[in-house]
Write a protein that holds these residues in place. Structure first.
Motif, short mmCIF file in Angstrom:
data_model
loop_
_atom_site.label_atom_id
_atom_site.label_comp_id
_atom_site.label_asym_id
_atom_site.label_seq_id
_atom_site.Cartn_x
_atom_site.Cartn_y
_atom_site.Cartn_z
N MET A 1 -0.57 -1.70 -0.35
CA MET A 1 0.07 -1.41 -1.63
C MET A 1 -0.01 0.08 -1.93
SD MET A 1 -0.94 -2.92 -5.39
CE MET A 1 -0.49 -4.56 -4.89
N PRO A 2 1.09 0.71 -2.26
CA PRO A 2 1.04 2.15 -2.56
C PRO A 2 0.24 2.42 -3.82
CG PRO A 2 3.20 1.23 -3.10
CD PRO A 2 2.44 0.17 -2.39
N ASP A 3 -0.29 3.66 -3.92
CA ASP A 3 -1.09 4.01 -5.09
C ASP A 3 -0.24 4.07 -6.35
OD1 ASP A 3 -3.36 4.18 -3.58
OD2 ASP A 3 -3.10 6.31 -3.16
N THR A 4 1.02 4.47 -6.21
CA THR A 4 1.90 4.61 -7.38
C THR A 4 3.09 3.69 -7.23
OG1 THR A 4 1.26 6.91 -7.62
CG2 THR A 4 3.25 6.21 -8.76
N ALA A 214 2.25 -9.58 -9.19
CA ALA A 214 2.00 -8.53 -8.20
C ALA A 214 2.43 -7.17 -8.72
CB ALA A 214 2.74 -8.86 -6.91
N GLU A 215 3.57 -7.13 -9.41
CA GLU A 215 4.04 -5.86 -9.95
C GLU A 215 3.13 -5.37 -11.07
OE1 GLU A 215 8.07 -3.84 -11.87
OE2 GLU A 215 7.84 -6.01 -11.84
N PHE A 216 2.67 -6.31 -11.91
CA PHE A 216 1.77 -5.91 -12.99
C PHE A 216 0.48 -5.32 -12.41
CE2 PHE A 216 -1.51 -6.38 -16.16
CZ PHE A 216 -0.88 -6.03 -17.33
N ALA A 217 -0.06 -5.98 -11.37
CA ALA A 217 -1.30 -5.48 -10.75
C ALA A 217 -1.09 -4.10 -10.16
CB ALA A 217 -1.75 -6.46 -9.68
N GLN A 218 0.09 -3.87 -9.60
CA GLN A 218 0.39 -2.56 -9.02
C GLN A 218 0.43 -1.48 -10.10
OE1 GLN A 218 4.09 -2.56 -6.88
NE2 GLN A 218 3.50 -0.85 -5.56
N TRP A 219 1.11 -1.77 -11.19
CA TRP A 219 1.17 -0.82 -12.29
C TRP A 219 -0.23 -0.57 -12.87
CZ3 TRP A 219 4.70 2.50 -13.81
CH2 TRP A 219 6.05 2.27 -13.54
N GLU A 340 -4.66 -6.21 -5.26
CA GLU A 340 -4.56 -7.52 -4.63
C GLU A 340 -5.88 -8.27 -4.61
OE1 GLU A 340 -3.00 -6.69 -0.80
OE2 GLU A 340 -0.95 -6.34 -1.49
N HIS A 341 -6.91 -7.66 -5.14
CA HIS A 341 -8.25 -8.24 -5.04
C HIS A 341 -8.68 -8.85 -6.38
CE1 HIS A 341 -8.60 -6.25 -1.15
NE2 HIS A 341 -8.20 -5.13 -1.74
N THR A 342 -9.35 -9.99 -6.29
CA THR A 342 -9.86 -10.66 -7.49
C THR A 342 -11.35 -10.91 -7.36
OG1 THR A 342 -9.39 -12.88 -6.63
CG2 THR A 342 -7.65 -11.81 -7.93
N PHE A 364 -7.87 -5.98 -14.61
CA PHE A 364 -7.38 -6.70 -15.77
C PHE A 364 -7.77 -8.17 -15.66
CE2 PHE A 364 -4.01 -7.01 -12.66
CZ PHE A 364 -3.51 -8.29 -12.79
N LEU A 365 -7.75 -8.83 -16.79
CA LEU A 365 -8.06 -10.26 -16.84
C LEU A 365 -6.83 -11.03 -16.39
CD1 LEU A 365 -9.75 -12.73 -17.65
CD2 LEU A 365 -9.00 -12.37 -20.00
#
Length: 499
Positions: A1-4, A214-219, A340-342, A364-365
């Motif tokens: 996953m890219p940093d940004t 997935a997009e939310f986690a990336q942001w 991607e980690h929980t 985030f929760l």
């Protein structure tokens, strides 16, 4: 996953209002729905009373696509004064100007208020109309009067009083039906853009509403300092009352995975997405655990419960939040996510201090994992406040007790309003486990409570009052669950049964 994350193209907010597509851009992301209605759409029927989601004068109804709802659209009455306009993206907005079928006729809810003399100064009336209209759409016939009172508990009146308004809520069902046809609404909403909403270009001034987990986690990983926004039932007050700037805003309300409520595969628990509304989450919990129903109905008000989220209530960590004590008593765990980690943490270890928790930067929760009680386990929850409805707890208590052959084998006892965080009463639990569930054990637990907590005195309650009430709730739990002659809930309830 890219940093940004790849930045989507900026676009305006798209929503339906008065049957027309609205495309709104160029306004601050914290512009409220009420500000837009009165200052930009020139629809001044909705009023500003408290500007904090308490009085209900600003109540509007928001239609949201929902495959599980009749007609594919869910209608929620919410407080326009604390809802930020970008949260309307992909939805439809209804106000008091929209309910009458023609300019010369009234909707049954409006006509009933006229006939029952349910309006005096009229300031609160638009809000009552909208809550009644939402109620009217949801039912084919009048619910019991007590249920009507619960449904209108988020609307306050200081002139007429509630008797004629409740009369009107009953009477509106007697007229010929005039319900909203939601099929065209669902079709129109389906045509709106479903891309990620990004408002603003400057860092620290953006509103971002991802459309997948997935997009939310990336942001979130890329913007660890961004403010996570759910129902704005708390953050909205930061803006309205404290005039705070929020910086970049990450909105969870457009992420389907975070709104989901899913039974565990083995049937032994429930996974509640962090963005599931308080109303949906409490409904799911109370369906399995009827003892939670009263606390559900007294948790804030319907407009707040339909906008606010269980994840927001948990992550906010207020010591007077009503959800954490119940979840602590049920042994809930939290799933926290970074990229991607929980990781899973027990709720009992999540709160570190007053308004401080174990969330790491960029984390985030994601969900609240709630195990169902095992055989022999009893669950009770109580709220003590100055008002019955729409009030903050002085003390909230929850009990999860397992009794085998008359002896307590496991105890989880949690309180809100007694310390800097909601937390379990360790010494009370020790005083209970291994002892028979009788009055002597109750007295032992009450004595231990004074060593567990040293509450503060504030505007809601004094230290002594909190200590006494918290101890009394242990006795109330025993009265309801004791092996011999347990008392029914209505026998220990002080509120009138009939409105």
């Amino acid at each position: 996953m890219p940093d940004t994350p790849i930045t989507p193209t900026e676009r305006p907010v798209h929503f339906l209002h008065r049957g027309q597509l609205q495309q709104v851009g160029g306004l601050p992301p914290t512009t409220t729905v009420l500000q837009w209605l009165r200052g930009h759409a020139h629809c001044t029927g909705s009023k500003e009373g408290c500007a904090e989601g308490d009085c209900g004068a600003c109540t509007v109804v928001v239609a949201t696509p929902d495959a599980q709802a009749p007609g594919g659209v869910r209608l929620d009455n919410v407080n326009a004064c604390i809802q930020f306009l970008p949260t309307l993206d992909g939805k439809a907005l209804y106000t008091v100007e929209d309910v009458a079928p023609t300019p010369d006729t009234l909707h049954p809810c409006q006509q009933a208020l006229v006939q029952c003399h349910g309006s005096q100064c009229g300031f609160c009336t638009p809000g009552f109309v909208m809550s009644m209209w939402q109620l009217y759409q949801a039912h084919d016939q009048a619910p019991p009067r007590e249920a009507l009172a619960d449904a209108l508990s988020g609307n306050l009146c200081r002139c007429t009083g509630y008797r004629p308004i409740l009369d009107a809520a009953q009477q509106m069902f007697d007229a010929p039906r005039q319900v909203l046809d939601t099929a065209p609404v669902a079709q129109a909403l389906a045509a709106l853009p479903d891309s990620t909403l990004v408002l603003g270009r400057e860092p620290g001034q953006r509103f971002i509403a991802p459309r997948s987990l997935a997009e939310f986690a990336q942001w979130r990983a890329a913007l660890p300092e961004a403010r996570i926004l759910a129902g704005a039932t708390d953050i909205g007050l930061w803006v309205n009352k404290q005039f705070r700037t929020l910086g970049d805003i990450l909105y969870v309300g457009q992420v389907p995975e975070l709104r989901a409520i899913t039974p565990w595969a083995d049937g032994k628990g429930l996974s509640i997405g962090a963005a599931a509304s308080l109303e949906a989450a409490w409904s799911a919990l109370a369906e399995r655990l009827p003892a939670l129903k009263e606390l559900w109905l007294r948790f804030a008000s319907p407009p707040v419960r339909r906008a606010g989220t269980l994840g927001g209530n948990v992550a906010n960590g207020s010591p007077i939040g009503d959800a954490p004590p119940v979840l602590l008593a049920l042994g809930a765990e939290l799933v926290l996510r970074h990229g991607e980690h929980t990781r899973r943490v027990p709720l009992s270890g999540f709160y570190l201090d007053y308004m401080k928790n174990d969330l790491q930067p960029g984390e985030f929760l994601q969900s609240i994992e709630v195990p169902w009680p095992t055989a022999g386990q009893m669950v009770r929850a109580y709220k003590v406040s100055k008002r019955r409805d729409s009030d903050i707890s002085a003390v909230c208590a929850a009990f999860g007790l397992t009794v085998e052959h008359g002896v307590i084998t496991e105890a989880r006892v949690a309180y809100g309003g007694m310390a800097a965080t909601a937390r379990r009463a360790a010494l009370v639990e020790q005083a209970l486990v291994g002892h028979p569930w009788n009055e002597a054990t109750v007295q032992r637990a009450q004595a231990a409570l004074a060593q567990d907590f040293t509450p503060l005195s504030d505007l809601r309650a004094s230290q002594g009052y909190r200590q006494q009430v918290a101890a009394n709730l242990i006795r109330r739990c025993w009265l309801e669950t004791r092996p011999q002659a347990p008392m029914a809930g209505d026998q220990v309830e002080v509120w009138p049964a009939v409105v």
